[in-house]
Motif scaffolding. Structure first.
Motif, mmCIF file in Angstrom:
data_model
loop_
_atom_site.group_PDB
_atom_site.id
_atom_site.type_symbol
_atom_site.label_atom_id
_atom_site.label_comp_id
_atom_site.label_asym_id
_atom_site.label_seq_id
_atom_site.Cartn_x
_atom_site.Cartn_y
_atom_site.Cartn_z
ATOM 1 N N ALA A 197 53.821 37.683 28.973
ATOM 2 C CA ALA A 197 52.932 36.969 28.968
ATOM 3 C C ALA A 197 52.042 37.465 30.226
ATOM 4 N N LYS A 198 50.472 37.783 29.844
ATOM 5 C CA LYS A 198 49.192 37.889 30.580
ATOM 6 C C LYS A 198 49.357 37.059 31.412
ATOM 7 N N ASP A 199 49.460 37.743 32.920
ATOM 8 C CA ASP A 199 48.547 37.007 33.877
ATOM 9 C C ASP A 199 49.995 35.834 34.204
ATOM 10 N N HIS A 200 50.957 36.295 34.045
ATOM 11 C CA HIS A 200 52.396 35.103 34.223
ATOM 12 C C HIS A 200 52.575 34.678 36.300
ATOM 13 N N TYR A 201 52.227 35.883 36.481
ATOM 14 C CA TYR A 201 53.278 36.085 37.843
ATOM 15 C C TYR A 201 52.053 35.944 39.416
ATOM 16 N N ASP A 202 52.039 35.229 39.946
ATOM 17 C CA ASP A 202 51.353 35.395 40.563
ATOM 18 C C ASP A 202 51.488 36.615 42.131
ATOM 19 N N LEU A 203 52.902 36.779 41.801
ATOM 20 C CA LEU A 203 53.563 38.514 42.492
ATOM 21 C C LEU A 203 54.013 38.787 40.759
ATOM 22 N N VAL A 204 53.927 40.506 41.647
ATOM 23 C CA VAL A 204 56.006 41.489 41.051
ATOM 24 C C VAL A 204 55.449 41.912 41.801
ATOM 25 N N PHE A 205 56.848 42.603 42.184
ATOM 26 C CA PHE A 205 56.946 43.314 43.506
ATOM 27 C C PHE A 205 57.960 44.549 43.496
ATOM 28 N N THR A 206 58.305 45.513 43.816
ATOM 29 C CA THR A 206 59.161 46.247 43.346
ATOM 30 C C THR A 206 59.840 46.981 44.844
ATOM 31 N N PRO B 181 59.503 59.438 32.996
ATOM 32 C CA PRO B 181 57.579 59.926 32.910
ATOM 33 C C PRO B 181 57.179 59.426 31.523
ATOM 34 N N ASP B 182 58.017 59.418 30.520
ATOM 35 C CA ASP B 182 57.803 58.546 28.838
ATOM 36 C C ASP B 182 57.728 57.418 29.236
ATOM 37 N N SER B 183 58.362 56.563 30.114
ATOM 38 C CA SER B 183 57.770 55.260 30.615
ATOM 39 C C SER B 183 56.784 54.415 31.452
ATOM 40 N N GLU B 184 55.492 55.773 31.733
ATOM 41 C CA GLU B 184 54.718 55.197 32.673
ATOM 42 C C GLU B 184 53.762 54.352 31.508
ATOM 43 N N TRP B 185 54.237 54.235 30.393
ATOM 44 C CA TRP B 185 52.932 53.177 29.760
ATOM 45 C C TRP B 185 53.192 51.531 30.315
ATOM 46 N N LEU B 186 54.733 52.158 31.154
ATOM 47 C CA LEU B 186 54.749 50.065 31.942
ATOM 48 C C LEU B 186 54.355 50.579 32.841
ATOM 49 N N PHE B 187 53.192 51.045 33.220
ATOM 50 C CA PHE B 187 52.212 50.413 34.264
ATOM 51 C C PHE B 187 51.460 49.975 33.916
ATOM 52 N N ASP B 188 51.054 50.047 32.867
ATOM 53 C CA ASP B 188 50.098 48.854 32.210
ATOM 54 C C ASP B 188 50.206 47.784 32.220
ATOM 55 N N HIS B 189 51.509 47.542 31.897
ATOM 56 C CA HIS B 189 52.654 46.055 31.309
ATOM 57 C C HIS B 189 52.312 44.966 32.858
ATOM 58 N N ILE B 190 52.283 46.515 33.563
ATOM 59 C CA ILE B 190 52.565 45.911 34.996
ATOM 60 C C ILE B 190 51.770 45.339 35.685
ATOM 61 N N ALA B 191 50.600 45.649 35.774
ATOM 62 C CA ALA B 191 49.085 45.060 35.250
ATOM 63 C C ALA B 191 48.497 43.951 34.961
ATOM 64 N N ARG B 192 49.384 43.855 33.726
ATOM 65 C CA ARG B 192 48.867 42.109 32.783
ATOM 66 C C ARG B 192 49.426 41.819 33.075
ATOM 67 N N VAL B 193 50.627 41.288 33.282
ATOM 68 C CA VAL B 193 51.931 40.392 33.287
ATOM 69 C C VAL B 193 51.509 39.671 35.422
ATOM 70 N N THR B 194 50.702 40.933 35.701
ATOM 71 C CA THR B 194 50.365 40.179 36.911
ATOM 72 C C THR B 194 48.956 39.559 37.013
ATOM 73 N N LYS B 195 48.992 38.071 37.919
ATOM 74 C CA LYS B 195 47.925 37.341 37.893
ATOM 75 C C LYS B 195 46.890 38.119 39.116
ATOM 76 N N SER B 196 48.292 37.694 40.612
ATOM 77 C CA SER B 196 46.710 38.280 41.661
ATOM 78 C C SER B 196 47.526 38.997 42.295
ATOM 79 N N TYR B 197 48.632 38.824 42.726
ATOM 80 C CA TYR B 197 49.041 39.898 43.982
ATOM 81 C C TYR B 197 50.414 41.276 43.250
#
Length: 201
Positions: free
Chosen positions: A106-115, A124-140
Motif C-alpha cells: 500500500a502507498k505510504d504504508h511504512y514510516d521508514l524504509v531502509f536498505t 538495471p531491468d528492475s530500476e522501476w522498483l525505486f518508484d515503488h520504494i518511494a510510493r510505499v514510504t510515508k516519511s523517511y
C-alpha cells in the motif's frame, strides 16, 4: 560479463552468507543510531533485503515492534528463524524477491524504509522498483549503499539523485567508514511531496 536479472536473483538465493552477515553487529548499531533520531518504536519500518535479520533484531531489541523484512534467500530466512526466534515470531518476514512484493504494498504504508548493501544489487531491468520504494514510504528512507564501486553484481548509482527525483529531500549524509564500509554512502531522505512520485504506478 553482464548477467541477467534471473542470474542475479539466482546468485543471491544461493549466496546470502547469513552466518557471516549475522556477526557484523557494529553495522547494525551504526544504522540504529541514525534510525533512533527519526523514528519511534511504534512506527512501521520495512527493511528491503533483511538477510538473517541482524538489523531488524537490533531494532526489535530496542523496542521497535512494527517491523517487516523482505528477503530473497531461503537459507537466510531459515537462519533468521533459528537465531532470532522472538524477532521472527513478532515480525512480518516475507521470503520473496523485492520485485514481486513491493508493487503490491500500500502507498505510504511504512514510516521508514531502509536498505543496507541491497539496492546496489538491483539489476538495471528492475530500476522501476525505486518508484515503488518511494510510493510505499510515508516519511523517511535510509540507504546505505556502494554508489561508485562496480562489478557484475553491483550497479553504481547516485541515490540522492534518484530519490530526490521521486519526491524526497536528503536531510543527512554520511559514510560507513567507521564500520569498515568506506566505499558506502549513508543517505537519509524525508518525503517531500507525494504528488511528485511517478504517475505510472
Amino acid at each position: 560479463m553482464k548477467k541477467s536479472l534471473k542470474e542475479i536473483h539466482e546468485y543471491w538465493k544461493k549466496n546470502s552468507y547469513p552466518e557471516t552477515y549475522r556477526v557484523a553487529t557494529d553495522r547494525s548499531i551504526f544504522l540504529l543510531n541514525y534510525i533512533q533520531n527519526y523514528i519511534q518504536g511504534n512506527q512501521r519500518i520495512l527493511e528491503i533485503g533483511c538477510n538473517v535479520g541482524r538489523n531488524l533484531y537490533h531494532l526489535f531489541d530496542n523496542d521497535y515492534r512494527q517491523l517487516t523484512g523482505i528477503e530473497i534467500s531461503q537459507e537466510a530466512v531459515e537462519q533468521l528463524y533459528k537465531n532470532y526466534p522472538q524477532l521472527a515470531e513478532n515480525t512480518d518476514i516475507i521470503h520473496a524477491p523485492a520485485e514481486s512484493v513491493l508493487k503490491h504494498m500500500a502507498k505510504d504504508h511504512y514510516d521508514l524504509v531502509f536498505t543496507m548493501a541491497v539496492l546496489e544489487h538491483i539489476h538495471p531491468d528492475s530500476e522501476w522498483l525505486f518508484d515503488h520504494i518511494a510510493r510505499v514510504t510515508k516519511s523517511y528512507l535510509i540507504t546505505l549503499e556502494a554508489e561508485k564501486y562496480e562489478n557484475w553484481r553491483i550497479f553504481p548509482r547516485n541515490y540522492r539523485e534518484i530519490f530526490e527525483n521521486l519526491g524526497f529531500e536528503q536531510v543527512e549524509e554520511s559514510t560507513g567508514e567507521s564500520v569498515k564500509l568506506s566505499n558506502y554512502t549513508l543517505r537519509i531522505f524525508k518525503k517531500r511531496n507525494p504528488d511528485t512520485i511517478s504517475k505510472n504506478l
